[in-house]
Write a protein that holds these residues in place. Structure first.
Motif, PDB file in Angstrom:
ATOM      1  N   LEU A  90      -2.026   6.644   3.470  1.00 27.44           N
ATOM      2  CA  LEU A  90      -2.359   8.063   3.412  1.00 27.44           C
ATOM      3  C   LEU A  90      -3.872   8.214   3.490  1.00 27.44           C
ATOM      4  CD1 LEU A  90      -0.431  10.405   3.200  1.00 27.44           C
ATOM      5  CD2 LEU A  90      -0.839  10.466   0.738  1.00 27.44           C
ATOM      6  N   ARG A  91      -4.340   8.996   4.470  1.00 27.26           N
ATOM      7  CA  ARG A  91      -5.785   9.203   4.608  1.00 27.26           C
ATOM      8  C   ARG A  91      -6.062  10.676   4.788  1.00 27.26           C
ATOM      9  NH1 ARG A  91      -9.065   5.062   8.363  1.00 27.26           N
ATOM     10  NH2 ARG A  91      -9.451   3.510   6.768  1.00 27.26           N
ATOM     11  N   ASN A  92      -6.786  11.250   3.883  1.00 26.45           N
ATOM     12  CA  ASN A  92      -7.088  12.683   3.921  1.00 26.45           C
ATOM     13  C   ASN A  92      -5.797  13.494   4.098  1.00 26.45           C
ATOM     14  OD1 ASN A  92      -9.764  11.799   3.930  1.00 26.45           O
ATOM     15  ND2 ASN A  92      -9.800  11.794   6.189  1.00 26.45           N
ATOM     16  N   GLY A  93      -4.778  13.088   3.362  1.00 25.53           N
ATOM     17  CA  GLY A  93      -3.532  13.844   3.432  1.00 25.53           C
ATOM     18  C   GLY A  93      -2.698  13.580   4.662  1.00 25.53           C
ATOM     19  N   LYS A  94      -3.187  12.686   5.536  1.00 25.34           N
ATOM     20  CA  LYS A  94      -2.404  12.376   6.741  1.00 25.34           C
ATOM     21  C   LYS A  94      -1.941  10.921   6.691  1.00 25.34           C
ATOM     22  CE  LYS A  94      -4.187  15.657  10.113  1.00 25.34           C
ATOM     23  NZ  LYS A  94      -5.620  15.938  10.191  1.00 25.34           N
ATOM     24  N   LEU A  95      -0.684  10.700   7.102  1.00 18.86           N
ATOM     25  CA  LEU A  95      -0.149   9.351   7.085  1.00 18.86           C
ATOM     26  C   LEU A  95      -0.505   8.629   8.382  1.00 18.86           C
ATOM     27  CD1 LEU A  95       1.449   7.809   4.997  1.00 18.86           C
ATOM     28  CD2 LEU A  95       3.529   8.326   6.262  1.00 18.86           C
ATOM     29  N   GLN A  96      -1.149   7.462   8.249  1.00 14.00           N
ATOM     30  CA  GLN A  96      -1.555   6.718   9.447  1.00 14.00           C
ATOM     31  C   GLN A  96      -0.982   5.307   9.403  1.00 14.00           C
ATOM     32  OE1 GLN A  96      -5.804   6.700   9.360  1.00 14.00           O
ATOM     33  NE2 GLN A  96      -5.985   8.811  10.096  1.00 14.00           N
ATOM     34  N   PRO A  97      -0.638   4.735  10.576  1.00 10.22           N
ATOM     35  CA  PRO A  97      -0.173   3.347  10.573  1.00 10.22           C
ATOM     36  C   PRO A  97      -1.306   2.409  10.160  1.00 10.22           C
ATOM     37  CG  PRO A  97       0.040   4.360  12.762  1.00 10.22           C
ATOM     38  CD  PRO A  97      -0.680   5.326  11.909  1.00 10.22           C
ATOM     39  N   LEU A  98      -0.943   1.353   9.455  1.00 12.17           N
ATOM     40  CA  LEU A  98      -1.930   0.365   9.046  1.00 12.17           C
ATOM     41  C   LEU A  98      -2.284  -0.544  10.219  1.00 12.17           C
ATOM     42  CD1 LEU A  98      -0.602  -0.824   5.571  1.00 12.17           C
ATOM     43  CD2 LEU A  98      -2.727   0.408   5.999  1.00 12.17           C
ATOM     44  N   SER A  99      -3.450  -1.175  10.134  1.00 13.58           N
ATOM     45  CA  SER A  99      -3.828  -2.167  11.144  1.00 13.58           C
ATOM     46  C   SER A  99      -2.947  -3.406  11.004  1.00 13.58           C
ATOM     47  CB  SER A  99      -5.284  -2.573  10.953  1.00 13.58           C
ATOM     48  OG  SER A  99      -5.416  -3.286   9.747  1.00 13.58           O
ATOM     49  N   ASN A 100      -2.883  -4.201  12.057  1.00 15.67           N
ATOM     50  CA  ASN A 100      -2.092  -5.438  12.005  1.00 15.67           C
ATOM     51  C   ASN A 100      -2.531  -6.324  10.847  1.00 15.67           C
ATOM     52  OD1 ASN A 100      -0.593  -4.724  14.181  1.00 15.67           O
ATOM     53  ND2 ASN A 100      -1.805  -5.890  15.669  1.00 15.67           N
ATOM     54  N   ARG A 101      -3.851  -6.355  10.634  1.00 13.28           N
ATOM     55  CA  ARG A 101      -4.377  -7.214   9.582  1.00 13.28           C
ATOM     56  C   ARG A 101      -3.904  -6.755   8.202  1.00 13.28           C
ATOM     57  NH1 ARG A 101      -8.077 -11.218   9.493  1.00 13.28           N
ATOM     58  NH2 ARG A 101      -8.281 -11.101  11.752  1.00 13.28           N
ATOM     59  N   ALA A 102      -3.914  -5.423   8.007  1.00 13.11           N
ATOM     60  CA  ALA A 102      -3.487  -4.882   6.710  1.00 13.11           C
ATOM     61  C   ALA A 102      -1.992  -5.125   6.505  1.00 13.11           C
ATOM     62  CB  ALA A 102      -3.803  -3.394   6.641  1.00 13.11           C
ATOM     63  N   ILE A 103      -1.233  -5.024   7.578  1.00 12.13           N
ATOM     64  CA  ILE A 103       0.204  -5.297   7.475  1.00 12.13           C
ATOM     65  C   ILE A 103       0.428  -6.766   7.125  1.00 12.13           C
ATOM     66  CG2 ILE A 103       2.351  -5.443   8.789  1.00 12.13           C
ATOM     67  CD1 ILE A 103       1.383  -2.909  10.291  1.00 12.13           C
ATOM     68  N   ALA A 104      -0.349  -7.650   7.753  1.00  7.88           N
ATOM     69  CA  ALA A 104      -0.239  -9.078   7.448  1.00  7.88           C
ATOM     70  C   ALA A 104      -0.509  -9.317   5.972  1.00  7.88           C
ATOM     71  CB  ALA A 104      -1.204  -9.882   8.315  1.00  7.88           C
ATOM     72  N   THR A 105      -1.493  -8.615   5.412  1.00  6.29           N
ATOM     73  CA  THR A 105      -1.804  -8.769   3.994  1.00  6.29           C
ATOM     74  C   THR A 105      -0.630  -8.317   3.130  1.00  6.29           C
ATOM     75  OG1 THR A 105      -4.106  -8.340   4.531  1.00  6.29           O
ATOM     76  CG2 THR A 105      -3.488  -8.205   2.215  1.00  6.29           C
TER      77      THR A 105
END
Ligand SMILES: Nc1ncnc2c1ncn2[C@@H]1O[C@H](COP(=O)(O)OP(=O)(O)OP(=O)(O)O)[C@@H](O)[C@H]1O
Ligand SMILES: [Mg+2]
Lengths: 260, 313
Positions: A79-94
């Motif tokens: 969630l970023r500024n009230g909007k849902l955004q897909p995570l980066s590949n790296r963040a998903i890997a984490t």
């Protein structure tokens, strides 16, 4: 961060999860909470979407609708500024790196020895020192009864031995959650017991586990809760006694009747 | 010969396990095989004798020119071009293979186009093209397409025969290697990539640690082929005034008219290099075969022994 640290929040929280393959809906709104330390066994007929749901939890599959949270973090989104955004590949890997998974076909790395299989992720993904990883790997391999094969290659092991190594490999990342997708279905009947024994001892140690299996006996003895899925929905859930001995839904009843 | 029903009668009650113990089995002596060996060896020896004693082969000339500075220089050019072009070809081929397999449409289209062009045109034409680049593009510059340029060079200064040879050979090689590597990557069980992903490995790490090592088993043999073809393909660079091994011996026999002996010098050098490469290839294949049921048995015995010794202490 999307961390919503409500007290007693479940470790896994799936809400209204939908998933379609080529316009065919496979998951039709799954709701499931798993508390920390809980062992949940998912039962259901072939094609009911059990594997698909499990794979959505560590985002091996993306979902079309709904949300999945593990340990307070939404899987795959932010969630970023009230909007849902897909995570980066790296963040998903984490996110994935904290979830252990055991596959039906074991999927050990065939070009690595047993020990190398177990230390690969701890060193390469979690940045632990080699010595620390090896010490821990040896302990885990002892725990699953595979100390005598640390230097063997996976193809030199029996199926049951391979699966026990695969369990040690998943434990080596110190997972907050373990996913098992039919861990004994590729094994000969006489090898099923050794793997189930290993899993039962993990359950006793308080590991949070979601287990897809057809082993009713394991569900009865080790599960805190049994979930019955059919046609992409959770049809019935409850304690093993309630679901296995006194199933309320006719689908559950007819499914279980095959195992008696 | 004993048939399945025979032992009962012949051996009577002595149907003991020892008689059928396969450990006691031995291969019967086959006179036919021995004869075949003798014939083949005799023919080979005779052929070698004829070749060695035929004055037309000019063995003394071969010996005299084998380490001739011109020949050795040509050998260096051939080896140098092969190593550099092959290294660039493999690296670029890996990138092309990954690009071609990626879900990114742009990357896979660019890669497919590259492979289509460089495999579809003769290497000789590509070499001549690079060598004569200046006639097509007198100046090479860096800038924004259709916009301003930031820097530019005279093509002739940039493209020497050496660079033309390397660029030509390497780009062509990359196109072939891309397909070899792609085939190798595709040969690895999909569950492996998925497992690496599930354990939180990045794409790059999964490729490097899990996928490529397993793909190597099917990448190495055709790459050995490519390398050997490359050694011989470098002789094409003589068209752009590069003095490789073949060109060097040609320059000598154009002077001395000893055509056959000089060609023999080149042939022997080519065979020598290829033999070394074969040995290297076998070693690499053995390395990547570890973990296969048959291959690793010996290693594992050793490991088992080590563990037992450890346990004994
Ligand atoms: N990648 C995919 N592409 C298309 N269809 C898929 C894919 N994965 C699963 N399916 C379909 O989704 C449905 C559910 O599959 P899933 O593997 O989740 O079932 P399951 O409950 O695990 O069954 P089983 O007990 O046989 O493992 C099936 O009809 C299957 O054909
Ligand atoms: Mg399944």
């Amino acid at each position: 961060m999307t961390t919503s640290s409500i007290d007693q929040a479940p470790l896994v929280r799936a809400r209204n999860v939908h998933k379609a393959f080529h316009h065919v809906e496979v998951l039709k709104g799954i709701d499931l909470d798993v508390k920390a330390g809980e062992v949940v066994v998912i039962l259901g007929p072939s094609g009911s979407g059990k594997s698909t749901f499990l794979r959505c939890i560590n985002r091996l599959e993306t979902i079309d609708k709904g949300s999945i949270f593990v340990d307070g973090e939404q899987i795959g989104y932010q969630l970023r500024n009230g909007k849902l955004q897909p995570l980066s590949n790296r963040a998903i890997a984490t996110q994935r790196s904290k979830i252990g998974m055991v596959f039906q076909q074991f999927n050990l790395y065939p070009h690595m020895t047993v020990l190398q299989n177990v230390i690969e992720a701890p060193i390469g993904v979690h940045g632990r020192s080699r010595d620390e990883a090896i010490t821990e790997a040896r302990e885990l391999l002892a725990k699953v009864g595979m100390s005598h094969k640390v230097n063997a290659y996976p193809r030199q092991l029996s199926g049951g031995q391979q699966q026990r190594v695969a369990i040690a490999r998943a434990l080596a990342i110190r997972p907050t959650l373990m996913l098992f997708d039919e861990p004994t279905s590729a094994l000969d009947p006489e090898l099923v017991g050794e793997v189930l024994t290993t899993m039962r001892s993990l359950a006793d140690q308080g590991l949070t586990m979601i287990v897809v299996t057809h082993e009713i006996g394991f569900a009865r003895e080790a599960a805190d809760r049994v979930v019955f899925m059919d046609g992409g929905r959770v049809v019935e859930e409850g304690s093993p006694e309630a679901v296995l001995e006194n199933p309320r839904h006719p689908r559950t009843r007819s499914f279980l009747s095959r195992f008696i | 010969m004993s048939t399945l029903s025979a032992p009962g009668k012949e051996e009577g009650a002595r149907m003991d396990a020892d008689l059928y113990d396969v450990a006691r089995a031995h291969h019967p002596f086959r006179p036919g095989r021995l004869l075949l060996w003798v014939v083949v060896l005799a023919v080979a020896a005779n052929f070698a004798y004829i070749v060695a004693n035929n004055p037309n082969f000019g063995w003394p000339v071969v010996a005299a020119y084998f380490f001739d500075p011109t020949v050795i220089h040509g050998l260096y050019v051939t080896l140098g071009l092969t190593v550099v072009a092959m290294a660039i070809g493999i690296a670029l081929g890996l990138l092309l293979a990954i690009a071609r397999m990626s879900s990114d449409r742009l990357a896979s289209s660019v890669s497919s186009l590259f492979i289509w062009f460089f495999r579809g045109t003769p290497l000789l034409v590509q070499l001549i093209f690079w060598y004569n680049l200046s006639t097509l593009f007198p100046e090479i510059s860096i800038g924004i397409p259709f916009g301003p340029t930031f820097a530019s060079w005279n093509t002739n200064d940039l493209i020497s025969p050496v660079t033309a040879a390397i660029v030509g050979l390497a780009l062509n090689e990359a196109a072939y290697m891309a397909e070899i590597i792609r085939g190798g990557l595709l040969s690895v069980d999909k569950g492996q990539a998925e497992t690496a992903e599930a354990f939180g490995m990045t794409r790059a790490r999964a490729l490097r640690r899990i996928i490529i090592p397993q793909a190597m088993r099917s990448i190495v043999p055709p790459t050995g082929n490519q390398l050997i073809s490359m050694i011989k393909a470098t002789s094409l660079v003589s068209v752009i005034a590069m003095a490789d091994l073949l060109y060097s011996v040609q320059s000598i026999y154009n002077r001395t008219f000893e055509v056959m002996p000089m060609l023999l010098v080149a042939v022997l050098w080519y065979l020598f290099i290829t033999s070394i490469l074969n040995v290297g290839q076998s070693a690499i294949e053995r390395h990547y075969n570890r973990g296969e049921r048959d291959a690793a048995v010996r290693k594992d015995d050793a490991a088992e022994k080590a563990v037992q010794q450890e346990d004994a202490r």
